[in-house]
Design an enzyme around this catalytic site. Sequence first.
Site, mmCIF file in Angstrom:
data_model
loop_
_atom_site.group_PDB
_atom_site.id
_atom_site.type_symbol
_atom_site.label_atom_id
_atom_site.label_comp_id
_atom_site.label_asym_id
_atom_site.label_seq_id
_atom_site.Cartn_x
_atom_site.Cartn_y
_atom_site.Cartn_z
ATOM 1 N N GLU A 155 -9.418 4.063 0.824
ATOM 2 C CA GLU A 155 -9.508 4.449 2.232
ATOM 3 C C GLU A 155 -8.438 5.456 2.637
ATOM 4 O OE1 GLU A 155 -7.152 0.517 2.272
ATOM 5 O OE2 GLU A 155 -8.756 1.468 1.128
ATOM 6 N N PRO A 166 8.578 5.077 7.653
ATOM 7 C CA PRO A 166 9.588 5.094 8.726
ATOM 8 C C PRO A 166 9.767 3.712 9.337
ATOM 9 C CG PRO A 166 8.084 6.949 8.941
ATOM 10 C CD PRO A 166 7.515 6.072 7.874
ATOM 11 N N GLU A 221 0.837 -1.202 0.000
ATOM 12 C CA GLU A 221 0.000 0.000 0.000
ATOM 13 C C GLU A 221 0.871 1.250 0.000
ATOM 14 O OE1 GLU A 221 -2.966 -0.352 3.049
ATOM 15 O OE2 GLU A 221 -3.462 -2.394 2.468
ATOM 16 N N HIS A 224 -13.761 -11.066 7.665
ATOM 17 C CA HIS A 224 -12.871 -11.636 8.674
ATOM 18 C C HIS A 224 -11.607 -10.783 8.730
ATOM 19 C CE1 HIS A 224 -14.670 -15.964 8.252
ATOM 20 N NE2 HIS A 224 -15.386 -15.191 9.044
ATOM 21 N N GLU A 225 -11.433 -10.019 9.772
ATOM 22 C CA GLU A 225 -10.156 -9.345 9.995
ATOM 23 C C GLU A 225 -9.291 -10.287 10.815
ATOM 24 O OE1 GLU A 225 -7.062 -7.961 9.867
ATOM 25 O OE2 GLU A 225 -8.377 -6.480 8.923
ATOM 26 N N GLU A 262 -6.725 -6.618 -2.719
ATOM 27 C CA GLU A 262 -6.408 -5.206 -2.535
ATOM 28 C C GLU A 262 -4.952 -4.998 -2.965
ATOM 29 O OE1 GLU A 262 -6.967 -1.956 1.043
ATOM 30 O OE2 GLU A 262 -5.942 -3.838 1.450
#
Length: 702
Positions: A506, A197, A176, A406-407, A500
């Site tokens: 987002e 970082p 991402e 489901h996370e 993704e």
Amino acid sequence: MTKYISIISILIIFISCTSKTEKRIITNLQSPDQQNKFSFVVDSSGVLFYNVQHNDVEFIKKSALGFELQKHSLKNNFKILSSEESTHDTQWKTVWGQRETVRDYYNELTLHLKQKETNLLLDVVVRAYNDGIAFRYVFPKQENLKDFIIMDELTEFDFVDDYKAWWNFADYDNYEKEYYNSPISKIGDSIQFWRRPGKEERANMANTPTTIEVNDNLVISIHEADLTDYAGMNLLNTLDNSKLKAHLTPWLNGDLVRAKTPFQSPWRTIQISENAGGLVESDMIMNLNPPNAYEDTSWIETYKYIGIWWELHIGKTAWAEKTQFGRPITKPHGANTKNAKYHIDFAAKHGISDVLIEGWDKGWDDMEGSWTGYGIFDWKTSTDDFNIEEVCHYTKEKGVRMMMYHETISDIDHYEPAMDELYKMCSDLGIKTIKVGYTGDVNYDTEKKTYKQHHHGQYMVRHYKKMVQKAAEYKLMIVNHEPIKFTGEQRTYPNLMAREGVRGQEYNAWSKGNQPEHGVVLPFTRILGGPIDYTPGVFKMFLGKRDWSEVPFRVKTTICKQLAYYLTMYSPMPMAADLPENYEGNAAFQFIKDVPTDWSNSKVLNGKIGDYYTVVRQEKGTDNWYLGSISDENGRNLDIDLSFLSKDKTYEATIYADAEDAHWLENPEIFEVTKKQVTSKNKMTLKLAPGGGQAIAFKEIK
């Protein structure tokens, strides 16, 4: 059909040097159209090299091949035992995709190699397509090499010149990232370009696909295909002019790949085109994967969905009930039964089949600010204000479904053993699709403050495969977030709908956001690997300030660019991501309702990486076509002809265009809807606002 022909030449060349005569064996393989050429070289020391050219342009020069194993070096002392050559020309039908029929047409060369002193065997298989070159390593079954560990893959991509590249930083765990364009020699330069970082130790490394503009008439992309039991490949900038090297994501003890013979690596792919649009139209990555693994695919479908998702990111509601990321919650919990029914009613009213509900299960209250934890979720127990049985019963009454979320927070030690029970639960509830997220460090131990694996290593590659196979046992479809990269495996496992693996929508809700050029980079980079879950369709661009930030947040597109994303951000299962109240009464929502999710054919009309992109797609089973066109921060007029339409037919074109004063920065939400009749003989000018787009539905008039 397979037939054997003479497609290679083996030459023994003696080159006079000042002190000795060098003996080289050169083997050439050409694509069926003879434009792409792969040359394989074994030098006098038995070292393996290759180079690649398109027509008369060599763009990858002498580049090394081979391995360092834990107990053996497979770097030199090789000789060619024999070779096999063939041509393959077949067609296969997609279950879903950007086109209904795919041609798989290539010339293939297999070189059987033997290391002189150890007698170890290694094969190199090369395929030359009209749209690129691919090669892989095969370790045959052999007595003196059974179990082995790869400590380094020596594959290089040594470019002839310091061409312009489009890339993002690699760090073993996250895709991402923003994309940069720079000379190859500056890939991964953490001084010139910003990186996350704490990850400086992995500077000079890019994710794949990495796309490279050789010249105005040649663009290529480096990636891999059929990544199912191997470590994900990153591209390491060797700081030796413009040479990149395969750099595999390790196990934490330093092993790269654990294997036993017989064994094969993923394909190393070099997609080749004379323009950027040709990369998008290429099917090479999918073709390099095994055929469909399922006899029955009638249960696999494509569709659009809405859900309780965007409201969580913009801060309207919360994932958890009481405490979120270690802080008390001052807003309502989003995934409550009443809110779920509101979304179900909206979906039923507008013909949308599924409703995603995030935050419905126990565990969110216990998550730390770093999104890590161990044994937090059980993935089957509802929160106190959400009744999953009641909600799923309500969906059946309304003719829609709940999409399960489901996370896992990458808690694989607990999630993987529970998959069978969880997926049976979903099937029993009438759920068809599970979106599975993998935030956080893999198998993070909250007491010891340590983690066990990387997201992009062999351990997780194996897990993602197990997950989609287990889902198929219960006729479930999968969408992944925080995944391993797509490498064409949707051909083999067509219930793997989208991943993704990108800096998605987002980020506009709680960071500096995605720049206007982001959308015109992704089709030529990330999406080359496979379908994307970008969650398009946001209509309210100005999101306001948050209680923890003085900077207002916003989406850096126009509404029409969001509509065009349903064509340009390819997915068979796209989301209508905005809040239902932002869709009600908005004429642009009609395009989202109308746009199909499965296609007979797709064509790129124009495209320049980072600048603009226009694609048209034909709805499967009809003569209707849909167009999406997007621009970067600059406004553009793009001339197109409509020759893709069927001849001797008339169409009604419904055009969703940026209004005269539209602008991503100041006036992003104004647009115009017009209609006119057109045929394949007509031409059009697409007027795109700065940061804007255009979406058109061409429906046959019968």
